[in-house]
Design a protein around this motif. Structure first.
Motif, PDB file in Angstrom:
ATOM      1  N   MET A 207      31.920  40.123 -19.705  1.00  0.00           N
ATOM      2  CA  MET A 207      32.834  40.199 -20.856  1.00  0.00           C
ATOM      3  C   MET A 207      34.248  40.527 -20.410  1.00  0.00           C
ATOM      4  O   MET A 207      35.217  39.980 -20.937  1.00  0.00           O
ATOM      5  CB  MET A 207      32.316  41.237 -21.848  1.00  0.00           C
ATOM      6  CG  MET A 207      31.039  40.818 -22.576  1.00  0.00           C
ATOM      7  SD  MET A 207      30.508  42.058 -23.784  1.00  0.00           S
ATOM      8  CE  MET A 207      29.129  41.192 -24.572  1.00  0.00           C
ATOM      9  N   ARG A 208      34.384  41.409 -19.416  1.00  0.00           N
ATOM     10  CA  ARG A 208      35.724  41.794 -18.955  1.00  0.00           C
ATOM     11  C   ARG A 208      36.479  40.635 -18.332  1.00  0.00           C
ATOM     12  O   ARG A 208      37.698  40.535 -18.465  1.00  0.00           O
ATOM     13  CB  ARG A 208      35.619  42.954 -17.946  1.00  0.00           C
ATOM     14  CG  ARG A 208      35.317  44.296 -18.574  1.00  0.00           C
ATOM     15  CD  ARG A 208      35.499  45.421 -17.561  1.00  0.00           C
ATOM     16  NE  ARG A 208      34.542  45.344 -16.476  1.00  0.00           N
ATOM     17  CZ  ARG A 208      33.327  45.879 -16.506  1.00  0.00           C
ATOM     18  NH1 ARG A 208      32.923  46.516 -17.589  1.00  0.00           N
ATOM     19  NH2 ARG A 208      32.510  45.788 -15.469  1.00  0.00           N
ATOM     20  N   VAL A 209      35.745  39.738 -17.652  1.00  0.00           N
ATOM     21  CA  VAL A 209      36.422  38.616 -16.988  1.00  0.00           C
ATOM     22  C   VAL A 209      36.439  37.357 -17.838  1.00  0.00           C
ATOM     23  O   VAL A 209      36.889  36.303 -17.383  1.00  0.00           O
ATOM     24  CB  VAL A 209      35.773  38.318 -15.613  1.00  0.00           C
ATOM     25  CG1 VAL A 209      35.875  39.533 -14.710  1.00  0.00           C
ATOM     26  CG2 VAL A 209      34.321  37.871 -15.774  1.00  0.00           C
TER      27      VAL A 209
ATOM     28  N   GLU B 205      45.086  45.638 -10.806  1.00  0.00           N
ATOM     29  CA  GLU B 205      45.455  46.300 -12.049  1.00  0.00           C
ATOM     30  C   GLU B 205      46.968  46.338 -12.200  1.00  0.00           C
ATOM     31  O   GLU B 205      47.657  46.949 -11.380  1.00  0.00           O
ATOM     32  CB  GLU B 205      44.907  47.727 -12.091  1.00  0.00           C
ATOM     33  CG  GLU B 205      43.401  47.822 -12.289  1.00  0.00           C
ATOM     34  CD  GLU B 205      42.964  49.265 -12.456  1.00  0.00           C
ATOM     35  OE1 GLU B 205      43.233  50.077 -11.540  1.00  0.00           O
ATOM     36  OE2 GLU B 205      42.357  49.580 -13.491  1.00  0.00           O
TER      37      GLU B 205
ATOM     38  N   ASP C 159      39.407  44.482  -4.654  1.00  0.00           N
ATOM     39  CA  ASP C 159      38.178  43.882  -5.161  1.00  0.00           C
ATOM     40  C   ASP C 159      37.623  42.915  -4.111  1.00  0.00           C
ATOM     41  O   ASP C 159      38.399  42.231  -3.420  1.00  0.00           O
ATOM     42  CB  ASP C 159      38.478  43.137  -6.462  1.00  0.00           C
ATOM     43  CG  ASP C 159      37.219  42.724  -7.181  1.00  0.00           C
ATOM     44  OD1 ASP C 159      36.859  43.386  -8.162  1.00  0.00           O
ATOM     45  OD2 ASP C 159      36.568  41.730  -6.766  1.00  0.00           O
TER      46      ASP C 159
ATOM     47  N   GLY D  39      28.677  43.696 -19.064  1.00  0.00           N
ATOM     48  CA  GLY D  39      30.029  44.220 -19.286  1.00  0.00           C
ATOM     49  C   GLY D  39      31.051  43.540 -18.404  1.00  0.00           C
ATOM     50  O   GLY D  39      32.161  43.219 -18.842  1.00  0.00           O
ATOM     51  N   HIS D  40      30.677  43.272 -17.145  1.00  0.00           N
ATOM     52  CA  HIS D  40      31.587  42.586 -16.232  1.00  0.00           C
ATOM     53  C   HIS D  40      31.881  41.173 -16.730  1.00  0.00           C
ATOM     54  O   HIS D  40      33.043  40.725 -16.707  1.00  0.00           O
ATOM     55  CB  HIS D  40      30.979  42.531 -14.828  1.00  0.00           C
ATOM     56  CG  HIS D  40      31.781  41.735 -13.853  1.00  0.00           C
ATOM     57  ND1 HIS D  40      32.951  42.186 -13.299  1.00  0.00           N
ATOM     58  CD2 HIS D  40      31.587  40.463 -13.357  1.00  0.00           C
ATOM     59  CE1 HIS D  40      33.444  41.262 -12.493  1.00  0.00           C
ATOM     60  NE2 HIS D  40      32.629  40.214 -12.505  1.00  0.00           N
TER      61      HIS D  40
ATOM     62  N   LYS E 168      32.838  47.850  -8.165  1.00  0.00           N
ATOM     63  CA  LYS E 168      32.940  48.829  -9.241  1.00  0.00           C
ATOM     64  C   LYS E 168      34.177  49.694  -8.994  1.00  0.00           C
ATOM     65  O   LYS E 168      34.160  50.611  -8.173  1.00  0.00           O
ATOM     66  CB  LYS E 168      31.682  49.691  -9.296  1.00  0.00           C
ATOM     67  CG  LYS E 168      30.437  48.937  -9.768  1.00  0.00           C
ATOM     68  CD  LYS E 168      29.261  49.883  -9.961  1.00  0.00           C
ATOM     69  CE  LYS E 168      28.052  49.150 -10.521  1.00  0.00           C
ATOM     70  NZ  LYS E 168      26.881  50.049 -10.734  1.00  0.00           N
ATOM     71  N   TRP E 169      35.224  49.390  -9.712  1.00  0.00           N
ATOM     72  CA  TRP E 169      36.492  50.048  -9.465  1.00  0.00           C
ATOM     73  C   TRP E 169      36.406  51.552  -9.700  1.00  0.00           C
ATOM     74  O   TRP E 169      37.037  52.327  -8.982  1.00  0.00           O
ATOM     75  CB  TRP E 169      37.582  49.444 -10.357  1.00  0.00           C
ATOM     76  CG  TRP E 169      37.848  47.997 -10.071  1.00  0.00           C
ATOM     77  CD1 TRP E 169      37.248  47.232  -9.118  1.00  0.00           C
ATOM     78  CD2 TRP E 169      38.778  47.157 -10.747  1.00  0.00           C
ATOM     79  NE1 TRP E 169      37.749  45.953  -9.144  1.00  0.00           N
ATOM     80  CE2 TRP E 169      38.693  45.870 -10.143  1.00  0.00           C
ATOM     81  CE3 TRP E 169      39.664  47.336 -11.803  1.00  0.00           C
ATOM     82  CZ2 TRP E 169      39.464  44.791 -10.569  1.00  0.00           C
ATOM     83  CZ3 TRP E 169      40.443  46.266 -12.234  1.00  0.00           C
ATOM     84  CH2 TRP E 169      40.337  45.000 -11.606  1.00  0.00           C
ATOM     85  N   HIS E 170      35.626  51.966 -10.702  1.00  0.00           N
ATOM     86  CA  HIS E 170      35.551  53.401 -10.988  1.00  0.00           C
ATOM     87  C   HIS E 170      34.882  54.161  -9.843  1.00  0.00           C
ATOM     88  O   HIS E 170      35.206  55.313  -9.582  1.00  0.00           O
ATOM     89  CB  HIS E 170      34.806  53.637 -12.311  1.00  0.00           C
ATOM     90  CG  HIS E 170      33.419  53.079 -12.337  1.00  0.00           C
ATOM     91  ND1 HIS E 170      33.169  51.738 -12.589  1.00  0.00           N
ATOM     92  CD2 HIS E 170      32.209  53.655 -12.149  1.00  0.00           C
ATOM     93  CE1 HIS E 170      31.854  51.528 -12.562  1.00  0.00           C
ATOM     94  NE2 HIS E 170      31.251  52.670 -12.297  1.00  0.00           N
TER      95      HIS E 170
ATOM     96  N   TYR F  25      25.575  46.508 -16.669  1.00  0.00           N
ATOM     97  CA  TYR F  25      26.857  46.451 -15.976  1.00  0.00           C
ATOM     98  C   TYR F  25      27.322  45.013 -15.828  1.00  0.00           C
ATOM     99  O   TYR F  25      28.506  44.700 -16.048  1.00  0.00           O
ATOM    100  CB  TYR F  25      26.762  47.106 -14.596  1.00  0.00           C
ATOM    101  CG  TYR F  25      28.063  46.964 -13.819  1.00  0.00           C
ATOM    102  CD1 TYR F  25      28.268  45.898 -12.954  1.00  0.00           C
ATOM    103  CD2 TYR F  25      29.108  47.869 -14.005  1.00  0.00           C
ATOM    104  CE1 TYR F  25      29.458  45.745 -12.270  1.00  0.00           C
ATOM    105  CE2 TYR F  25      30.302  47.716 -13.328  1.00  0.00           C
ATOM    106  CZ  TYR F  25      30.473  46.651 -12.469  1.00  0.00           C
ATOM    107  OH  TYR F  25      31.660  46.500 -11.814  1.00  0.00           O
TER     108      TYR F  25
END
Length: 525
Positions: free
Chosen positions: A446-448, A367, A410, A443-444, A341-343, A440
């Motif tokens: 979808m992001r990748v 990033e 990561d 969402g992950h 979790k980068w945030h 979560y």
């Protein structure tokens, strides 16, 4: 016959400075030394004591605290030049040096060369019309005022720049001055130096202007020489042989470069590696030699470009610089925060940044938009960052002038973790283990690119266990790598347990670590 007053700006390695001064003055030349006021007082005292009885050595009347890109470098140079003019009335030439420079010709050859060429040797190219500046700011260096050091006072530096830009607070360049730019390694005749010192006393407007420009050591002397001296008496080149890689890093010379250096049409070379002891010994003997003839072929730059070009297309005749000098450095410490979790990692790093003096860089290998300083282009694309990972990291250590650096990665970057973990430097890892809700994980995915907005719910539900297991597998692989310094901070652990892990990772007191992890929303999504 030519007599050279060497102008030496330095800040470390007193033993090397003493040897350099003794060697260069042994042939009857002179040296004026400015030793950075930021440096250790005992180092300066050692230099003064060792050279006290040498009549050909003098010291700047005032020591200044110098910083890269600041006016202080020019001011320190002027202090050393002023001292040399006063102390050495027989000096005919003034030659700018650093502690990394060494003569690659004999003193006899250097004196004869300067006798035969009654010119000032200084790179002096039109600031606006030449391509001397490859990347970064150009006009901004001059038309805005720069009071702070970009490296050590970054926030103030850019805050003042942004404020001036927003308010339109630009300034004109002095009307009768054509700004020039070039290398700071020059050799100027006595008459030219005296003209510059006289100009500096009379033209306070020009001095005020340059004192708030950025990187003035590349423009001040270059501009004034062209303003004061007829063009026909200027040779726009340096007598110091130096090369830069395509990434803006200076090429470093080692023991096996002796013959190549002697064949170049220059009097000095930089940078000589501190480890090149045999090269330094041979060059020291050479400088005091007599009757030596030199076969000038001057192929150094073209040879380097040819061989490095072959490296880029896969035909390699020698290791590239990031491989021959691939270690980050045995004395350095790389701190890596590993978190999916980068945030969460960014929140933790922000706390570390506030509570310690460790420079922190976030997900530079993940990033593209990660804020990075201009490092000559090596940071410009994700491909370059990965391909030249150790060179990039070394440059970051050098940029922040530190032996401790923290970065985020990561868990999927196991190849990077293993690569840095095998380095001769000390590499410490802190794996931050988070809990992953279904939302979560969706969402992950979808992001990748594993899922999209139109992916059926049933497909996503079948996918979730795979995504979750993949994250667990990444963590297991990190454990299997058996890194020497691996700490774990888990979302489910009490604060005191997390604080112990952070304290061991950062090697700070637990009280400091407790302040770092005391964040009500550290793991919030």
């Amino acid at each position: 016959m030519a007599k050279i007053a060497f102008i030496l700006l330095c800040h470390k390695e007193p033993d090397a400075i003493i040897r350099q001064a003794q060697s260069l003055t042994a042939a009857g030349d002179y040296m004026s030394i400015h030793f950075d006021a930021r440096a250790r007082p005992e180092d300066y005292a050692k230099i003064r004591a060792a050279l006290r009885d040498n009549p050909n050595v003098t010291f700047a009347g005032k020591r200044l605290k110098c910083g890269w890109g600041e006016w202080s470098l020019v001011a320190a140079t002027l202090q050393a030049v002023d001292a040399a003019v006063e102390a050495f009335p027989r000096a005919t030439h003034f030659y700018m040096l650093s502690g990394d420079c060494m003569a690659i010709k004999s003193a006899e050859y250097a004196h004869d060369f300067l006798d035969r060429h009654d010119k000032d040797f200084i790179e002096s190219f039109d600031y606006f019309n030449s391509d001397w500046i490859k990347t970064g700011w150009k006009e901004e260096r001059l038309v805005y005022r720069h009071w702070f050091n970009e490296r050590t006072q970054k926030k103030r530096f850019y805050a003042m720049f942004n404020l001036q830009q927003r308010l339109g607070l630009t300034r004109p360049i002095p009307a009768d001055i054509d700004v020039m730019i070039g290398s700071q390694w020059w050799c100027l005749r006595r008459r030219t130096i005296e003209w510059i010192l006289d100009f500096a006393k009379k033209r306070r407007d020009v001095m005020r202007f340059f004192s708030t420009t950025w990187i003035p050591d590349e423009t001040f002397f270059q501009t004034l020489v062209r303003h004061l001296v007829p063009d026909k008496e200027i040779e726009s080149r340096t007598l110091t042989f130096l090369m830069f890689t395509e990434y803006g890093m200076p090429v470093v010379f080692y023991n096996d470069h002796y013959d190549l250096l002697l064949s170049q049409d220059f009097l000095f070379a930089r940078k000589i590696s501190p480890e090149a002891l045999e090269l330094k010994r041979r060059l020291g003997v050479l400088f005091s030699s007599e009757g030596v003839t030199f076969q000038i072929s001057n192929e150094g730059r073209s040879l380097f470009n040819f061989l490095s070009g072959k490296g880029r297309i896969g035909r390699r005749f020698a290791p590239r610089f990031w491989e021959t000098e691939s270690s980050l450095g045995r004395e350095r410490e790389l701190l890596i925060v590993v978190c999916k979790k980068w945030h969460v990692a960014k929140r933790l790093v922000e706390r570390i940044r506030k509570m310690t003096n460790v420079p922190c860089v976030e997900y530079l290998f993940n990033e593209e938009s990660c804020p990075l300083p201009d490092l000559g282009g090596i940071q410009s694309t994700m491909g370059k960052r990965h391909r030249h990972r150790r060179a990039l990291m070394r440059m970051l250590f050098d940029y922040y002038d530190t032996d401790r650096l923290l970065v985020c990665m990561d868990p999927a970057n196991l190849d990077l973790l293993e690569d840095f973990g095998r380095d001769r430097s000390t590499t410490r890892f802190l794996e931050v283990e988070c809990q992953f809700s279904d939302d979560y994980l969706i969402g992950h995915a979808m992001r990748v690119g594993l899922a999209g907005a139109r992916t059926p719910r049933e497909t996503i539900e079948r996918l979730l266990p795979t995504v979750r297991n993949d994250m667990i597998h990444e963590s297991d692989r990190i454990r299997d790598a058996e890194f020497e310094y691996l700490n774990h901070m888990r979302e489910i652990d009490p604060m005191e347990v997390s604080a112990r892990a952070v304290a061991e990772f950062l090697t700070v007191p637990e009280s400091v670590a407790q302040d770092i992890v005391r964040h009500d929303h550290l793991f919030a999504d």
